[in-house]
Scaffold this motif. Structure first.
Motif, PDB file in Angstrom:
ATOM      1  N   UNK A  96      81.949  80.196 -32.834  1.00  0.00           N
ATOM      2  CA  UNK A  96      82.015  80.707 -31.469  1.00  0.00           C
ATOM      3  C   UNK A  96      80.752  81.514 -31.116  1.00  0.00           C
ATOM      4  N   UNK A  97      79.851  80.939 -30.302  1.00  0.00           N
ATOM      5  CA  UNK A  97      78.603  81.651 -29.993  1.00  0.00           C
ATOM      6  C   UNK A  97      78.828  82.940 -29.208  1.00  0.00           C
ATOM      7  N   UNK A  98      79.850  82.967 -28.357  1.00  0.00           N
ATOM      8  CA  UNK A  98      80.118  84.171 -27.559  1.00  0.00           C
ATOM      9  C   UNK A  98      80.517  85.336 -28.470  1.00  0.00           C
ATOM     10  N   UNK A  99      81.492  85.093 -29.325  1.00  0.00           N
ATOM     11  CA  UNK A  99      81.967  86.170 -30.208  1.00  0.00           C
ATOM     12  C   UNK A  99      80.875  86.573 -31.194  1.00  0.00           C
ATOM     13  N   UNK A 100      80.100  85.596 -31.651  1.00  0.00           N
ATOM     14  CA  UNK A 100      78.994  85.904 -32.561  1.00  0.00           C
ATOM     15  C   UNK A 100      78.003  86.832 -31.875  1.00  0.00           C
ATOM     16  N   UNK A 101      77.660  86.507 -30.626  1.00  0.00           N
ATOM     17  CA  UNK A 101      76.719  87.350 -29.884  1.00  0.00           C
ATOM     18  C   UNK A 101      77.310  88.741 -29.663  1.00  0.00           C
ATOM     19  N   UNK A 102      78.619  88.783 -29.438  1.00  0.00           N
ATOM     20  CA  UNK A 102      79.278  90.067 -29.234  1.00  0.00           C
ATOM     21  C   UNK A 102      79.139  90.969 -30.474  1.00  0.00           C
ATOM     22  N   UNK A 103      79.284  90.351 -31.630  1.00  0.00           N
ATOM     23  CA  UNK A 103      79.120  91.123 -32.866  1.00  0.00           C
ATOM     24  C   UNK A 103      77.678  91.618 -32.988  1.00  0.00           C
ATOM     25  N   UNK A 104      76.720  90.709 -32.770  1.00  0.00           N
ATOM     26  CA  UNK A 104      75.314  91.126 -32.833  1.00  0.00           C
ATOM     27  C   UNK A 104      75.043  92.257 -31.848  1.00  0.00           C
ATOM     28  N   UNK A 105      75.565  92.126 -30.625  1.00  0.00           N
ATOM     29  CA  UNK A 105      75.313  93.143 -29.602  1.00  0.00           C
ATOM     30  C   UNK A 105      75.823  94.496 -30.080  1.00  0.00           C
ATOM     31  N   UNK A 106      77.013  94.498 -30.654  1.00  0.00           N
ATOM     32  CA  UNK A 106      77.583  95.742 -31.156  1.00  0.00           C
ATOM     33  C   UNK A 106      76.726  96.386 -32.230  1.00  0.00           C
ATOM     34  N   UNK A 107      76.215  95.542 -33.131  1.00  0.00           N
ATOM     35  CA  UNK A 107      75.462  96.098 -34.254  1.00  0.00           C
ATOM     36  C   UNK A 107      74.072  96.553 -33.826  1.00  0.00           C
ATOM     37  N   UNK A 108      73.406  95.780 -32.954  1.00  0.00           N
ATOM     38  CA  UNK A 108      71.984  96.084 -32.727  1.00  0.00           C
ATOM     39  C   UNK A 108      71.710  96.917 -31.478  1.00  0.00           C
ATOM     40  N   UNK A 109      72.713  97.183 -30.659  1.00  0.00           N
ATOM     41  CA  UNK A 109      72.379  97.892 -29.407  1.00  0.00           C
ATOM     42  C   UNK A 109      71.722  99.248 -29.670  1.00  0.00           C
ATOM     43  N   UNK A 110      72.097  99.919 -30.741  1.00  0.00           N
ATOM     44  CA  UNK A 110      71.506 101.226 -31.049  1.00  0.00           C
ATOM     45  C   UNK A 110      70.031 101.119 -31.459  1.00  0.00           C
ATOM     46  N   UNK A 111      69.594  99.924 -31.807  1.00  0.00           N
ATOM     47  CA  UNK A 111      68.214  99.753 -32.279  1.00  0.00           C
ATOM     48  C   UNK A 111      67.205  99.718 -31.130  1.00  0.00           C
ATOM     49  N   UNK A 112      67.685  99.436 -29.922  1.00  0.00           N
ATOM     50  CA  UNK A 112      66.790  99.310 -28.762  1.00  0.00           C
ATOM     51  C   UNK A 112      65.572  98.425 -29.025  1.00  0.00           C
ATOM     52  N   UNK A 113      65.826  97.207 -29.431  1.00  0.00           N
ATOM     53  CA  UNK A 113      64.728  96.280 -29.699  1.00  0.00           C
ATOM     54  C   UNK A 113      63.986  95.923 -28.407  1.00  0.00           C
ATOM     55  N   UNK A 114      62.685  95.726 -28.513  1.00  0.00           N
ATOM     56  CA  UNK A 114      61.900  95.251 -27.370  1.00  0.00           C
ATOM     57  C   UNK A 114      62.042  93.738 -27.232  1.00  0.00           C
TER      58      UNK A 114
END
Ligand SMILES: Cc1cc2nc3c(=O)[nH]c(=O)nc-3n(C[C@H](O)[C@H](O)[C@H](O)COP(=O)(O)OP(=O)(O)OC[C@H]3O[C@@H](n4cnc5c(N)ncnc54)[C@H](O)[C@@H]3O)c2cc1C
Ligand SMILES: Nc1ncnc2c1ncn2[C@@H]1O[C@H](COP(=O)(O)O)[C@@H](O)[C@H]1O
Lengths: 257, 324
Positions: A96-114
């Motif tokens: 599931x690409x949506x749920x996968x992206x949701x997990x990534x979003x949760x983990x990396x949002x604090x990193x503030x990647x450019x």
């Protein structure tokens, strides 16, 4: 600049694929895993951008899957990425690409990647959606099928591949999530020094399976061998017999000799 | 509204893959007694809508805005999302084009609805389900959908036959969309074509195409000798070009050339859809591949399971002998 690369470990093109019981995935034990092809190009692009920008840039590699995916993270670290994040697999969402992206979003949002780099498509699920959905969830600009990049302060210009040999340049401010098409560069091989150095680099392991609600949207409900609809003449025998039948076909059936 | 088909503009005409999506919608509407509609977005939407009004469909919608005059993913996603909010279709159908890959996942993210992409078939026997290829086309997967609401579906090239489209006559209705510049995060330049190379593969009668199975650049002469013996042109799959072994103008597939020679030899090519769309019109396809399960054998007229490095040189010799 903080650069993120999503690197997936998938069964390689020479891997055996045995359908696992339950018919929703293949058996791990039979498969030969490697780094997803376009992710390798995405990693190379991020490393080249980091090198062109100088030392205060960082490349962080993120992969989700069972423990074995640490191998592709290490491989990326040995090529020059600075640190890795391994997100433990959540088996119900792996197709599931949506749920996968949701997990990534949760983990990396604090990193503030450019910039987030991902492959344009994974070789197992093949949805080609994860990088775009992730970018959208994080409020980033997105672009797909990227075949060249030009990074400036606060912005990026990318050459997008269109159909049948057409291209288009698209510019956007960072932060942005871009998906990389294979062939954009020539990926490097890890050096011996890189391999040694990678052992000392940080690899964080994250387990999210109980921490967040994930909205599953779709899944492989049943996988099976494709059904062929064309009649193919399989030419059999030893090499000499096959060659002589082929010559016969070329002469009398296709009539090109 | 049950099914909404979104058209793509291909130089002022309806993209062939959009016509295929209309065929899918017509089939589903027929079998399940559902209503369908067609939507044209952006520049030329009136011309596209006029063309679409001649097909068998409930109605044709247009969504136009000056911020949509050049394709941009944010604008297209926002416009289509507004149409979906207003019309509430159960299914939105697309052709799985490069443009659809670019903007439809955004709508999936915004609506929190699934985008079933690159779908190869639609089954109506037991409820409605969609199937796609998985694991590089070596397996197929029936897709499960987790919840109720709009489902976005894109169809793989040739999953449906555009020739089977039924005609009719439909009314055109404009749907208002509101966009502002702040929504659009990218600036696109005019599309351009990179200069083509020296050979016109589309004119070749015989094509010897090499894939990653050739192993390394040093093995290319094996294929070139066969091409010379039989009087053919060399082409390749994408990884061979990506590796720099052959120039990009020899690439066959969705991002390369489309050919339909009398004879297409696929040497060490697995048969991924992006390659297949460029050569499936060939009159005769001969595949040599060491993997009996390679998807190319589903398409080939003649298949040989074996090591091309061993078979091709012997074949070249035998062809030269046969010619003398
Ligand atoms: C948006 C997009 C656009 C793309 N555009 C294109 C395109 O235009 N053209 C294109 O070709 N691809 C394109 N691709 C890539 C495509 O998806 C496949 O990855 C690619 O076609 C695979 O190339 P291949 O068959 O040569 O390699 P592989 O899939 O790696 O297959 C190699 C094959 O060689 C066989 N083999 C290995 N060794 C031997 C041997 N000694 N003898 C005989 N057989 C052997 C293996 O069994 C295998 O089947 C695109 C992908 C995407 C996502
Ligand atoms: N489990 C994962 N781990 C790391 N990267 C992933 C994962 N799933 C998807 N990706 C990234 O998203 C890209 C597109 O995947 P997909 O949407 O499955 O085709 C891949 O090429 C990877 O870069």
């Amino acid at each position: 600049m903080k650069l993120c690369v999503l690197v997936k470990q998938v069964p390689g093109s020479e891997s055996a694929l045995r359908i696992a019981s339950g018919n929703t995935w293949v058996e791990d034990a039979a498969a030969l895993f490697e780094m997803n092809e376009s992710d390798n190009y995405a990693l190379e692009e991020a490393l080249q951008i980091k090198e062109s920008l100088g030392n205060d840039s960082e490349v962080v590699v993120v992969s989700m899957g069972p423990e074995r995916v640490q191998k592709v993270i290490r491989e990326a670290l040995s090529k020059g990425a600075d640190r890795g994040i391994h997100i433990n697999e959540i088996p119900e969402i792996k197709s599931d690409p949506f749920a996968t992206a949701q997990v990534f979003a949760n983990v990396i949002k604090v990193e503030n990647f450019d910039l987030i780099f991902s492959g344009l498509q994974s070789d197992d699920v093949g949805s080609g959606q994860t990088g775009v959905i992730l970018g959208e969830m994080l409020g980033m600009a997105t672009a797909t099928l990227v075949m060249a990049t030009e990074v400036q302060e606060g912005s990026i210009k990318v050459k997008r591949e269109l159909e049948s040999g057409w291209f288009q340049w698209v510019s956007m401010s960072t932060p942005a999530s871009i998906t990389i098409q294979s062939g954009i560069n020539q990926p490097r091989y890890p050096s011996l020094k890189g391999i040694m150095g990678a052992k000392k680099k940080e690899m964080k392991v994250v387990d999210l399976s109980t921490a967040v609600t994930i909205e599953k949207q779709q899944s492989f409900a049943n996988i099976y061998l494709p059904i062929a609809d064309k009649k193919t003449e399989m030419i059999e025998g030893n090499v000499d017999q096959m060659v002589s039948r082929l010559v016969d076909v070329l002469k009398t059936e296709i009539k090109v000799l | 509204m049950d099914i909404l088909v979104v058209l793509e503009n291909n130089n002022g005409a309806i993209h062939r893959m959009s016509l295929e999506a209309i065929v899918a919608a017509q089939k589903l509407a027929d079998e399940q007694n559902l209503s369908n509609a067609i939507l044209a977005i952006g520049a030329d939407s009136n011309a596209l809508a006029n063309a679409a009004a001649h097909y068998d469909t409930g109605e044709v919608l247009t969504a136009e805005h000056n911020l949509l005059s050049v394709y941009n993913s944010d604008g297209y996603a926002a416009a289509l999302r507004q149409v979906i909010d207003q019309e509430k279709p159960s299914y939105v159908f697309f052709g799985h084009t490069y443009m659809v890959r670019d903007y439809v996942p955004k709508i999936s993210a915004q609506l929190q609805r699934p985008f079933l992409c690159d779908v190869i078939s639609l089954k109506t026997n037991d409820g409605l389900s969609f199937a796609k290829q998985a694991f590089n086309a070596k397996l197929a997967a029936d897709l499960g959908v987790a919840s109720e609401g709009t489902i976005l579906v894109s169809f793989q090239s040739a999953a449906f036959n555009a020739d089977l489209i039924s005609s009719g006559s439909a009314e055109i209705r404009e749907v208002a969309v509101e966009l502002d510049e702040g929504m659009i995060k990218t600036t696109a330049e005019e599309p351009f074509q990179e200069e083509a190379g020296g050979v016109d593969l589309t004119a070749a009668e015989i094509i010897i195409s090499v894939g990653r199975g050739i192993g390394k650049e040093e093995n290319l002469p094996i294929a070139e000798a066969l091409a010379q013996a039989i009087g053919g042109e060399i082409s390749s799959s994408r990884p061979v070009v990506d590796s720099g072994w052959l120039p990009s103008f020899r690439q066959i597939g969705s991002s390369g050339q489309t050919v339909s020679p009398k004879l297409y030899f696929a040497l060490g090519i697995s048969g991924a859809i992006q390659h297949v769309v460029g050569m499936k019109g060939s009159k005769n396809i001969v595949a040599i591949n060491k993997d009996a399960e390679a998807p190319i054998f589903e398409l080939a007229d003649y298949g040989v399971v074996g090591d091309l490095l061993e078979i091709v040189p012997k074949l070249t010799e035998a062809i030269l002998a046969a010619k003398n």
